[in-house]
Design an enzyme around this catalytic site. Sequence first.
Site, PDB file in Angstrom:
ATOM      1  N   GLY A 240       0.561  -0.994   0.523  1.00 26.92           N
ATOM      2  CA  GLY A 240      -0.313   0.460  -0.088  1.00 26.92           C
ATOM      3  C   GLY A 240       0.796   1.345   0.189  1.00 26.92           C
ATOM      4  N   PRO A 276       4.634  -5.394  -0.964  1.00 28.73           N
ATOM      5  CA  PRO A 276       4.943  -3.861  -1.599  1.00 28.73           C
ATOM      6  C   PRO A 276       4.839  -4.530  -2.827  1.00 28.73           C
ATOM      7  CG  PRO A 276       6.812  -5.286  -1.708  1.00 28.73           C
ATOM      8  CD  PRO A 276       5.976  -6.132  -0.070  1.00 28.73           C
ATOM      9  N   GLY A 277       4.288  -3.384  -4.005  1.00 28.71           N
ATOM     10  CA  GLY A 277       3.511  -3.708  -5.393  1.00 28.71           C
ATOM     11  C   GLY A 277       5.317  -2.497  -5.529  1.00 28.71           C
ATOM     12  N   ARG A 278       3.285  -1.326  -5.722  1.00 31.33           N
ATOM     13  CA  ARG A 278       3.392  -0.139  -6.458  1.00 31.33           C
ATOM     14  C   ARG A 278       5.033   0.805  -6.287  1.00 31.33           C
ATOM     15  NH1 ARG A 278      -0.449   3.036  -7.747  1.00 31.33           N
ATOM     16  NH2 ARG A 278      -2.431   2.392  -6.455  1.00 31.33           N
ATOM     17  N   ARG A 314      -5.865   4.261 -16.284  1.00 34.48           N
ATOM     18  CA  ARG A 314      -5.417   4.514 -14.489  1.00 34.48           C
ATOM     19  C   ARG A 314      -6.086   6.311 -15.011  1.00 34.48           C
ATOM     20  NH1 ARG A 314      -1.760   5.502 -11.621  1.00 34.48           N
ATOM     21  NH2 ARG A 314      -2.777   5.119  -9.503  1.00 34.48           N
ATOM     22  N   TYR A 318      -9.061   5.607 -13.174  1.00 38.51           N
ATOM     23  CA  TYR A 318      -8.671   6.770 -11.245  1.00 38.51           C
ATOM     24  C   TYR A 318      -8.810   8.195 -11.506  1.00 38.51           C
ATOM     25  CZ  TYR A 318      -7.704   1.841 -10.526  1.00 38.51           C
ATOM     26  OH  TYR A 318      -7.484   0.113 -10.696  1.00 38.51           O
ATOM     27  N   CYS A 343     -12.122   5.974 -28.756  1.00 38.68           N
ATOM     28  CA  CYS A 343     -13.614   6.311 -29.106  1.00 38.68           C
ATOM     29  C   CYS A 343     -14.507   6.124 -28.506  1.00 38.68           C
ATOM     30  CB  CYS A 343     -14.133   5.625 -30.840  1.00 38.68           C
ATOM     31  SG  CYS A 343     -13.370   6.188 -32.117  1.00 38.68           S
ATOM     32  N   GLU A 344     -14.005   7.008 -26.922  1.00 38.50           N
ATOM     33  CA  GLU A 344     -14.298   7.353 -25.906  1.00 38.50           C
ATOM     34  C   GLU A 344     -14.348   9.059 -25.567  1.00 38.50           C
ATOM     35  OE1 GLU A 344     -15.178   5.048 -22.680  1.00 38.50           O
ATOM     36  OE2 GLU A 344     -15.467   3.008 -24.093  1.00 38.50           O
ATOM     37  N   TYR A 372       1.125  -1.614 -12.736  1.00 37.81           N
ATOM     38  CA  TYR A 372      -0.432  -1.379 -12.602  1.00 37.81           C
ATOM     39  C   TYR A 372      -0.869  -0.225 -14.351  1.00 37.81           C
ATOM     40  CZ  TYR A 372      -0.903  -2.050  -7.924  1.00 37.81           C
ATOM     41  OH  TYR A 372      -1.083  -3.091  -6.362  1.00 37.81           O
TER      42      TYR A 372
HETATM   43  N1  LLP Z   1      -1.532  -6.807  -1.033  1.00 41.25           N
HETATM   44  C1  LLP Z   1      -2.948  -6.794  -1.381  1.00 41.25           C
HETATM   45  C2  LLP Z   1      -3.749  -7.756  -0.680  1.00 41.25           C
HETATM   46  C3  LLP Z   1      -3.535  -6.318  -2.230  1.00 41.25           C
HETATM   47  O1  LLP Z   1      -4.371  -6.217  -2.741  1.00 41.25           O
HETATM   48  C4  LLP Z   1      -2.906  -5.325  -3.161  1.00 41.25           C
HETATM   49  C5  LLP Z   1      -3.287  -4.295  -4.103  1.00 41.25           C
HETATM   50  C6  LLP Z   1      -1.031  -4.698  -2.917  1.00 41.25           C
HETATM   51  C7  LLP Z   1      -0.838  -5.678  -1.399  1.00 41.25           C
HETATM   52  C8  LLP Z   1      -0.148  -4.103  -2.964  1.00 41.25           C
HETATM   53  O2  LLP Z   1      -0.183  -2.593  -3.236  1.00 41.25           O
HETATM   54  P1  LLP Z   1       0.501  -1.649  -3.646  1.00 41.25           P
HETATM   55  O3  LLP Z   1       1.727  -1.923  -2.493  1.00 41.25           O
HETATM   56  O4  LLP Z   1       0.774  -1.876  -4.540  1.00 41.25           O
HETATM   57  O5  LLP Z   1      -0.109  -0.460  -2.973  1.00 41.25           O
HETATM   58  N2  LLP Z   1      -4.678  -0.698  -9.950  1.00 41.25           N
HETATM   59  C9  LLP Z   1      -4.618   0.000  -8.408  1.00 41.25           C
HETATM   60  C10 LLP Z   1      -4.217  -0.672  -7.488  1.00 41.25           C
HETATM   61  C11 LLP Z   1      -4.708  -1.927  -7.198  1.00 41.25           C
HETATM   62  C12 LLP Z   1      -3.972  -2.463  -5.614  1.00 41.25           C
HETATM   63  C13 LLP Z   1      -4.908  -3.330  -5.362  1.00 41.25           C
HETATM   64  N3  LLP Z   1      -4.522  -4.144  -4.154  1.00 41.25           N
HETATM   65  C14 LLP Z   1      -4.120   1.639  -9.485  1.00 41.25           C
HETATM   66  O6  LLP Z   1      -3.974   1.167 -10.298  1.00 41.25           O
HETATM   67  O7  LLP Z   1      -3.732   2.335  -8.625  1.00 41.25           O
END
Ligand code: LLP
Length: 418
Positions: A240, A276-278, A314, A318, A343-344, A372
């Site tokens: 997150g 961690p992802g983002r 995105r 969002y 076309c939107e 993402y």
């Molecule tokens: N763990 C769980 C259970 C999750 O659902 C997520 C993200 C993460 C970890 C990783 O979160 P991060 O560190 O990346 O914030 N498509 C959206 C973001 C969706 C996130 C979904 N879950 C965007 O482009 O902002």
Amino acid sequence: MTHFHYQNGALWCEGVPLSRIADEVGTPVYVYSAAAFRDHARGFRDALSGVPRKHLAYAIKANPNIAVLRLLAAEGYGADVVSGGEMARALAAGMPARDIVFSGVGKTPAELLRGLDAGIGQFNIELEEEGVVLARLAAERGLTARAVLRVNPDVDAGTHAKISTGRKENKFGVPIDQAAAMFARLSALPGLDLQGVAIHIGSQLFDLAPLEAAYNRVKALVDELRSSGHRVTRVDLGGGLGVAYKADDRPTPPADYGAMVECVTRGWDVELMFEPGRVIAANAGVLLTRVIWVKPGVVNPYVIVDAAMNDLARPALYDAWHDFAAVQPTGERMTGNIAGPVCETGDTFAMAREIDRVASGDLAVFHSAGAYGATMASTYNSRALVPEVLVDGDRYAVVADRITPETILAAERVPEWL
Ligand code: LLP
């Protein structure tokens, strides 16, 4: 964004000019910096150096390209996966099954089974029935499923509503006030080794306060479980952490997050899991695009680029901001609307944005597109599926092909009765 830099008036990724990638691979194309991925991965790990027992499971939904996964596996990361498809990717990239966390609110029994057969390290159970089914499937095979119970701490993460997950009305986790009773019932089941609890309250979080509040609620639950005689050896703190999309964005640095975690979790005596992802992927990639036309508009001109909402969803989904920059800026600026060919009206990346002056045929990038981005692409309007390139020093490789409309058409059939 330091691995994307201007050199002799042109934008480079590490040691490769982006114009070369555009010439050789075409546009639109995602371009990733291996060095940036490594820096972010190491930075996040270093930030948690004060946490004695931890496991890092990269949330592969952010960027599941197999080359990216291989690179992160080499940095010691496991994976957080949310589908059988993501699990297959993590395994194919060489991540040990034990290092994989299987999250997701809708894992099917077939996916649970595949996870069990693969020897997944941790299942994050999202509802009691899932735990019961998992236990039964495991027991039938003489296996034990290592699992944690995902709780919903009812905390407002203060992020975009579509990516907030920790409020009680969200679909994720079990209500924290019911968790102890559920934990007791599930941990009595043969086939299930329930080791602890998990949370994840949302994505692109700028503020530590909601995370800290959620962690404290989890600690109260852990104390309650222990006082009822349960062994709690693992707590999954989710992902997150937010990143900067604009120059003046001030997200919490990983080091501050790490300091908070260290302080809040001192004495918990558990293995902490992180997803961690983002924070690893977002600023390791750009979407490289070419301006097709600059079309006069009523107020501002429309810069029509060859990337669209199907390539980078995105902004449309969002209202997300991605910095737009010319690959060979002239130094002049303009105010324009940036839009794709779909076309939107929603296929608009920005309105009335002050940007580098561009003309038809110029190259430009959308920054912070490593997370993402490609993974949320589609083929809407029968557009090709956007390719991906990984740069590493002065070399690059196409790590995902452009999937053409012809290839997609070849998978469709007209039934004989038509
Ligand atoms: N763990 C769980 C259970 C999750 O659902 C997520 C993200 C993460 C970890 C990783 O979160 P991060 O560190 O990346 O914030 N498509 C959206 C973001 C969706 C996130 C979904 N879950 C965007 O482009 O902002």
